[in-house]
Design an enzyme around this catalytic site. Structure first.
Site, short mmCIF file in Angstrom:
data_model
loop_
_atom_site.label_atom_id
_atom_site.label_comp_id
_atom_site.label_asym_id
_atom_site.label_seq_id
_atom_site.Cartn_x
_atom_site.Cartn_y
_atom_site.Cartn_z
CE LYS A 1 -3.91 2.06 2.52
NZ LYS A 1 -4.83 1.89 3.67
CG MET B 1 -8.65 10.30 6.78
SD MET B 1 -8.60 9.13 8.17
CE MET B 1 -10.21 9.40 8.91
CB SER C 1 -7.87 3.93 3.08
OG SER C 1 -7.06 3.29 4.03
CB SER C 2 -6.27 -1.35 1.84
OG SER C 2 -5.71 -0.98 3.08
CB ILE D 1 -6.94 3.54 11.27
CG1 ILE D 1 -6.59 4.10 12.65
CG2 ILE D 1 -7.84 4.51 10.51
CD1 ILE D 1 -5.67 5.29 12.62
N GLY D 2 -9.94 1.69 10.86
CA GLY D 2 -11.37 1.67 11.15
C GLY D 2 -12.11 0.66 10.29
N GLY D 3 -11.35 -0.02 9.43
CA GLY D 3 -11.94 -0.99 8.51
C GLY D 3 -11.24 -1.04 7.17
CB SER D 4 -8.46 1.01 5.84
OG SER D 4 -9.10 2.24 6.01
#
Length: 475
Positions: A94, A144, A169-170, A190-193
């Site tokens: 990434k 984000m 984001s990935s 960091i939240g589901g990425s």
């Protein structure tokens, strides 16, 4: 929407034309027997990229010449009996994970393109083990968004349906894994990425326990993790990625864990089933049916499955939103007006919501993230594992920044994933099947804190049990 070749059906007797679809486990076995070479495999992956990339736009800093040079060096090591642990396996990394000499724009046109001085820990570990790095993968501005929309990179698309989003984001990593751009891919979460693009692209993604994989720079809740077509390939990556690195002062003490011991007896396990997030978007009926079918399969195999109540509240999610808006504004607000004008408008509008927050409001936001952390552990600790949807929805339109495309309500789709970043728990997305339209559905497997191996084991158990296996997309 077009279909392709199923890597799960591959054997070591597959023809060289199909080498881009081989798993890492198959490649390493074939390299050891000298029936396939790393150069052949790298050329096959390059051919796949050149055929698919004009449609997918998943890659950044693609460097086939350097990859072929690394493949030739790997081929020499295999020939000399001096092969490294993962020698010759193609990979992508990434964009926000630094690789020496390559700029790290973080998905935005607002940042100067300064070449990285050294490999970040994940890139360094893979290179040390002989992995062939082909490219970086794309991400949205500042990581984000759960989207492939970026002011710097071209719009990334989902290989299962080019009109749809790969997630984020990935974003590029999810698309690259599903498309067969080599077996190994690294994302961050960091939240589901990791889990969201894994779910929407039909691949496996592991968000490990916080600190299990050293990263640089480190930040609260942020992890790196593997994204692969098979659970076993992710386990192979963990043997490398988890080695220690002094640059991460928040990393866990190194443990030699049995990453490749993936057998598990489902009988007698106590599994929680969290069908509702407690807030956000309503759960899609096809997602609900797929997750409930997975839970029933585990129950039929002898596990005790018990419904679990949701635990996230609106106060928790809004507090997290306040903190991250203000965190983003600290970066974006420091830019010049000209630089700020290059930021993706959706991200700029969202971040501007943080500039008027008071210190008390930001502190309250951080406090709500801690409340979320405690609530996640309290809700899950009595189970061996918890199952849930990864997201309430499947892949959405490629051009949208989020499922509802509203910067005032940016996190309505992460209610199932974000709490386990706050609680440090390992959680994975493994394919649970497909919608009638042929879009992948993700099953989230959540473990107790630090039980990364257990999450891999239960994920592989489901990978083997899942009745809805389909060929990989072919463009």
């Amino acid at each position: 929407m077009q279909q392709g070749l199923d890597v799960s059906a591959r054997t070591s007797s597959s023809s060289p034309a199909d080498l881009a679809d081989w798993s890492a486990a198959e490649l390493l076995e074939a390299y050891a027997r000298r029936t396939v070479s790393p150069v052949e495999v790298t050329n096959a992956v390059i051919a796949r990229i050149e055929a698919y990339e004009p449609s997918l736009q998943a890659l950044y800093a693609y460097d086939p010449e350097s990859a072929l040079k690394a493949a030739r060096e790997s081929e020499r090591r295999w020939g000399a009996g001096d092969a490294k642990a993962l020698d010759g396996v193609p990979a992508t990394i990434k964009e926000n994970i630094a690789t020496k000499g390559t700029p790290v724009p973080l998905g935005t046109s607002a940042r100067p393109l300064m070449p990285a001085e050294e490999d970040a820990p994940s890139a360094a570990r893979l290179r040390e083990d002989g992995v062939v790095i082909l490219a970086k993968t794309t991400m949205p501005d500042y990581g984000m968004l759960s989207s492939g929309l970026s002011s710097f990179h071209p719009l990334a698309r989902n290989p299962w349906d080019l009109s749809k989003n790969p997630g984020g984001s990935s974003a590029g990593a999810g698309a690259a894994a599903a498309a067969g751009y080599g077996p190994f891919h690294i994302g961050t979460d960091i939240g589901g990425s990791i889990r969201l693009p894994a779910a929407w692209c039909g691949v496996f993604g592991l968000k490990p326990s916080f600190g299990r994989i050293p990263i640089d720079p480190t930040y609260y809740g942020r992890v790196a993790g593997p994204m692969t077509r098979t659970v076993r390939d992710a386990a192979l990556m963990m043997t490398s990625l988890t080695r220690p690195d002094v640059r991460d002062p928040m990393s866990l003490p190194y443990q030699e864990l049995p990453w490749l011991d993936l057998d598990i007896d489902v009988k007698g396990l106590r599994i929680g089933l969290m069908m509702e997030a407690g807030l956000g978007l309503p759960l899609d009926p096809e997602v609900r049916a797929a997750v409930q079918a997975a839970a029933k399969a585990f129950a039929d195999a002898g596990a005790t499955v018990e419904e679990m109540r949701p635990f996230i509240t609106r106060e928790m999610l809004d507090g997290l939103d306040d903190f991250w808006r203000q965190r983003a504004w600290m970066d974006i607000g420091a830019l010049t007006n000209e630089e700020r004008s290059r930021v993706l408008p959706y991200i700029l509008k969202w971040a501007e919501g943080g500039k008027s927050l008071t210190g008390a409001q930001v502190y309250a936001g951080i406090n709500q993230m801690m409340v979320m952390r405690h609530a996640a552990v309290a809700a899950t600790h009595r189970f061996d594992f918890v199952l849930s949807p990864v997201a309430p929805n499947v892949a959405y339109e490629a051009e949208l920044a989020s499922p509802i495309h509203d910067p005032e309500r940016p996190f309505e789709h992460i209610g199932y994933t974000v709490a386990f970043n706050m609680s440090d728990q390992p959680a994975a997305s493994v394919n649970a099947g497909f919608t009638k339209a042929g879009l992948p559905i993700g099953l989230q497997v959540i473990g107790r804190r630090f039980d990364d191996v257990g999450v891999l084991r239960l994920s592989q158990a489901w990978e083997q049990m899942c009745p809805d296996k389909r060929p990989w997309p072919k463009l």
